[in-house]
Design an enzyme around this catalytic site. Structure first.
Site, mmCIF file in Angstrom:
data_model
loop_
_atom_site.group_PDB
_atom_site.id
_atom_site.type_symbol
_atom_site.label_atom_id
_atom_site.label_comp_id
_atom_site.label_asym_id
_atom_site.label_seq_id
_atom_site.Cartn_x
_atom_site.Cartn_y
_atom_site.Cartn_z
ATOM 1 N N ASN A 8 27.128 9.178 -9.470
ATOM 2 C CA ASN A 8 27.306 10.689 -10.386
ATOM 3 C C ASN A 8 28.433 10.032 -11.242
ATOM 4 O OD1 ASN A 8 27.910 12.723 -11.641
ATOM 5 N ND2 ASN A 8 28.226 14.025 -9.626
ATOM 6 N N LYS A 26 29.673 12.219 -13.518
ATOM 7 C CA LYS A 26 30.094 13.557 -14.113
ATOM 8 C C LYS A 26 30.220 12.849 -15.299
ATOM 9 C CE LYS A 26 32.175 14.011 -9.326
ATOM 10 N NZ LYS A 26 32.947 14.894 -8.544
ATOM 11 N N HIS A 46 25.952 20.564 -7.762
ATOM 12 C CA HIS A 46 27.499 20.147 -7.367
ATOM 13 C C HIS A 46 28.326 21.517 -7.535
ATOM 14 C CE1 HIS A 46 31.022 17.992 -7.635
ATOM 15 N NE2 HIS A 46 30.211 16.356 -7.163
ATOM 16 N N GLU A 54 31.435 21.123 -8.122
ATOM 17 C CA GLU A 54 31.970 21.621 -9.721
ATOM 18 C C GLU A 54 31.577 22.420 -10.922
ATOM 19 O OE1 GLU A 54 32.483 17.370 -10.817
ATOM 20 O OE2 GLU A 54 34.482 16.659 -9.123
ATOM 21 N N GLU A 113 28.989 17.619 0.522
ATOM 22 C CA GLU A 113 30.007 17.257 -0.169
ATOM 23 C C GLU A 113 30.760 17.722 -0.017
ATOM 24 O OE1 GLU A 113 29.129 14.381 -3.195
ATOM 25 O OE2 GLU A 113 29.331 16.756 -4.016
ATOM 26 N N GLY A 161 37.492 13.793 -4.578
ATOM 27 C CA GLY A 161 38.109 12.565 -5.649
ATOM 28 C C GLY A 161 39.481 12.420 -5.283
ATOM 29 N N SER A 175 34.700 10.806 -1.463
ATOM 30 C CA SER A 175 35.545 10.166 -2.007
ATOM 31 C C SER A 175 35.271 8.517 -0.999
ATOM 32 C CB SER A 175 36.704 10.080 -1.116
ATOM 33 O OG SER A 175 37.001 11.043 -1.524
#
Ligand code: 13P
Length: 247
Positions: free
Chosen positions: A8, A10, A92, A94, A162, A168, A207
């Protein structure tokens, strides 16, 4: 079931960054698994052209729930197919956080994706506060129940676990924690879509890097990874793909 290594990108990447795709394809790291990159929508068509003739699939990071209409700035699932996408990431964390996406909306988007012939990669995961409160399985179980369309099958659904706090950050759950969640997801998915659940790829994301990929891929019910930062560099992603291929 073919395992899946998905990247991904992003909101990263440009036409110039497509040299990473050339390097990834040249590395040929995936004889035993599928390999997917989901760049920003602007790069779906050029990446698809670049990947032609290789085993790299190209996907999107979101789609609208409607097929067409007055939705300025949005992209329908059919448009993504038209640009060359085979998969779409949905829900996701985010997007859930930045755009207030609910699991109900994610399910509507997934239904649109399946109708257009895309494979839906539905993302779920708990926050750190939810894990600390002992609510992990309740939270992700609820997200799964509400986000997965009833018509989903092993062929058109992928689920990515996730944990929000692992994205991250360089932090990952323990192997026992990942294994616990993936076993739970397999069972819970079975309650939702029956026998098809056995063949749905369950990806871990958060990660993942070359140094921890092999131990994560050795876990039962981990059928691949959804990789953020490490998918931007061909060498790192190729190493992760190779680890999955060897698992
Ligand atoms: P990182 O691999 O950068 O932690 O991101 C994970 C992720 O969010 C993939 O969708």
């Amino acid at each position: 079931m073919k395992k899946l290594a998905a990247g991904n990108w992003k909101m990263n990447g440009s036409l110039a960054a497509l040299t990473q795709v050339d390097a990834l394809i040249a590395a040929e790291p995936a004889p035993e698994c599928e390999m997917l990159l989901c760049p920003p929508a602007t790069l779906i068509a050029p990446m698809t052209a670049r990947a032609k003739g290789s085993r790299l699939w190209v996907g999107a990071q979101d789609c609208h729930a409607k097929a067409a209409g007055a939705h300025t700035g949005d992209l329908s699932a059919a448009m993504l197919v038209d640009a060359g996408a085979s998969h779409v990431i949905l829900g996701h964390s985010e997007r859930r956080a930045d755009h207030g996406e609910s699991s109900e909306l994610v399910r509507q988007k997934a239904e649109a994706a399946l109708a257009a012939g895309l494979i839906a990669i539905v993302c779920i995961g708990e926050t750190e506060a939810e894990r600390d409160a002992g609510e992990t399985l309740a939270v992700i179980g609820g997200q799964l129940d509400a986000s997965v369309p009833a018509a989903a099958t092993a062929a058109n659904l992928v689920v990515a676990y996730e944990p929000v706090w692992a994205i991250g950050t360089g932090r990952t759950p323990t192997l026992a924690q990942i294994a616990e969640v993936h076993r739970f997801l397999r069972d819970r998915l079975g309650q939702n879509i029956g026998a098809e659940a056995a063949g749905v790829r369950l990806l871990y994301g958060g990660s993942v890097k070359p140094s921890n990929a092999a131990e994560i891929f050795a876990l039962p019910d981990v059928d691949g990874a959804l990789v953020g930062g490490a998918s931007l560099k061909a060498d790192d992603f190729a190493a992760i793909v190779a680890a999955l291929s060897a698992a």
